[in-house]
Design a protein around this motif. Structure first.
Motif, PDB file in Angstrom:
ATOM      1  N   TRP A   1       0.857  -1.171   0.000  1.00 25.87           N
ATOM      2  CA  TRP A   1       0.000   0.000   0.000  1.00 25.87           C
ATOM      3  C   TRP A   1       0.894   1.221   0.000  1.00 25.87           C
ATOM      4  N   ASN A   2       0.579   2.176  -0.871  1.00 24.55           N
ATOM      5  CA  ASN A   2       1.304   3.439  -0.929  1.00 24.55           C
ATOM      6  C   ASN A   2       0.305   4.571  -0.779  1.00 24.55           C
TER       7      ASN A   2
ATOM      8  N   HIS B   1      -0.357   9.066   0.620  1.00 26.84           N
ATOM      9  CA  HIS B   1       0.133  10.353   1.102  1.00 26.84           C
ATOM     10  C   HIS B   1      -0.831  10.914   2.141  1.00 26.84           C
TER      11      HIS B   1
ATOM     12  N   SER C   1       5.050   8.297   7.794  1.00 24.49           N
ATOM     13  CA  SER C   1       5.008   9.130   6.602  1.00 24.49           C
ATOM     14  C   SER C   1       6.241  10.033   6.607  1.00 24.49           C
TER      15      SER C   1
ATOM     16  N   THR D   1       4.548  10.994   2.377  1.00 23.34           N
ATOM     17  CA  THR D   1       4.446   9.739   1.633  1.00 23.34           C
ATOM     18  C   THR D   1       4.756   8.554   2.539  1.00 23.34           C
TER      19      THR D   1
ATOM     20  N   SER E   1       4.858   3.965   2.401  1.00 20.45           N
ATOM     21  CA  SER E   1       4.710   2.710   1.667  1.00 20.45           C
ATOM     22  C   SER E   1       4.858   1.583   2.671  1.00 20.45           C
TER      23      SER E   1
END
Length: 404
Positions: free
Chosen positions: A17-18, A20, A44, A49, A51
């Motif tokens: 899962w990516n 922001h 983050s 961001t 991941s």
């Protein structure tokens, strides 16, 4: 000023899962938020961001000053809002947390009419009793459920959630008469010939914070609170007794004490991660001013490494005459609160500080009544110090609507 944050998520493959974190108003990234599944966590970055590699379908998001948030792949959405909250809480005693308690009815009325938006509930008290029936068989074997005051926790939680109330479960940790009296081998003992179980001034026994069995017990109790939907676990008495000469598992040095408390909190974070709850710790107010651990295993620096929020008990009546240059600190509630928080801001961001404030009569020689003026000055000080909220401690859970 309230700000709404958008959580933008993209799903790539089954295992990754990516996304922001974005500030809706400024469109600036939100850094250092925690995103986790049941076992792993990531932060983050400066660009907002993150991941995370996982095959789980649920993620939890925690950011200081916001409500905990859960997202699911089944939602098939790309944007999620993180709701900011400045916690303004009333404490409900073990007896006040009953569905039929006049104290609860009064608290809910105040919440409906005022800025109050949170409650702190005694889930496990100093004696070791639980406020509701849990699935924790070890505690039930000791009779922890026998004095429970809430016979329908689902109904209780629904009352709170329907009002969007932020819920904090207070777990008294190492002070536990039931657990200690049923586990002599890791109860704290007197350092005498008989090695009898030690009890403090109110007749309560403690379990040894050095012993991992005491850690597992408190964390298991916290899981019961997380399972029924509390947003935050508040560990109280996460310390060693303020008493020298006791018989403990390890050599009672400052380094060992701090390590034991840190080990407990790390284990709690790991076990509770799958529930997405925040973890806070209560501390003495004077810990904000101490250079050592006061013999109890608590410093601002060490606790900041292992917990989400720190809750100093900044009751002005608890500070000795002469503190803050005042003969009677209780007569100067604003100064006590503001200066104490300002003094630790180089060690922990004030947004991670949520002080306990005094909602009871001064018991020192000054005998300040602590009514609306004194309470509002404390609240103003906490807000001026840029904390993410405050909690009011009334030993009887009796609160006056006119104060708010």
């Amino acid at each position: 000023m309230k700000q709404i944050f958008f959580f933008v998520l993209t799903s790539t493959l089954l295992y990754g899962w990516n996304g922001h974190l974005i500030d809706e108003k400024s469109l600036q990234p939100v850094a250092n938020a925690t995103v986790s599944d049941s076992k792993n966590l990531v932060k983050s970055d400066i660009n907002g961001t993150f991941s995370i590699d996982t095959n789980e379908t649920i993620l939890h998001v925690k950011a200081y000053g916001y409500r905990p948030f859960t997202i699911s792949k089944d939602q098939n959405l790309s944007e999620f809002h993180l709701t900011p909250i400045q916690v303004k809480a009333l404490y409900l005693t073990f007896w006040g947390a009953s569905n039929h308690s006049p104290r609860l009815k009064r608290a809910l009325h105040i919440i409906d009419k005022t800025e109050i938006n949170a409650v702190v509930v005694d889930v496990k008290n100093e004696y070791g009793s639980t406020v509701f029936w849990t699935d924790f068989q070890q505690a039930n074997d000791y009779g922890a459920h026998l004095k429970r005051t809430n016979k329908d926790i689902q109904k209780f939680m629904k009352k709170l959630k329907d009002r969007n109330i932020y819920t904090i479960a207070r777990i008294v940790t190492f002070k536990d008469e039931l657990q200690a009296s049923n586990n002599y081998e890791y109860a704290i003992k007197k350092n005498d010939v008989n090695k009898s179980v030690w009890r403090n001034h109110d007749g309560m026994a403690w379990v040894d914070p050095y012993d991992d069995r005491s850690h597992k017990y408190a964390i298991r109790m916290a899981e019961e609170a997380a399972k029924v939907g509390f947003d935050e676990i508040n560990f109280d008495y996460v310390r060693f007794p303020a008493k020298q000469g006791l018989c403990l598992l390890e050599e009672n040095t400052q380094k060992n004490r701090i390590n034991a408390i840190g080990r407990f909190l790390d284990e709690a974070q790991n076990k509770l991660r799958k529930y997405g709850v925040f973890i806070s710790v209560d501390i003495y107010g004077n810990v904000c001013w101490s250079k050592d651990d006061n013999g109890i295993g608590q410093t601002i620096e060490s606790l900041a490494k292992h917990t989400d929020y720190i809750a100093p008990m900044l009751y002005p009546s608890g500070f000795a005459s002469g503190s803050f240059g005042k003969k009677y600190p209780a007569k100067h509630p604003y100064i006590v609160i503001y200066r104490s928080i300002a003094h630790i801001q180089d060690r922990i961001d004030p947004v991670r500080v949520r002080p306990w404030l005094q909602y009871f009569k001064d018991y020192t020689r000054s005998k300040v009544p602590y009514e609306k003026e004194e309470i509002r000055k404390q609240i103003q000080a906490a807000e001026d110090a840029n904390t993410s909220g405050w909690m009011l401690w009334s030993p009887s859970s009796k609160y006056d609507l006119n104060v708010f």
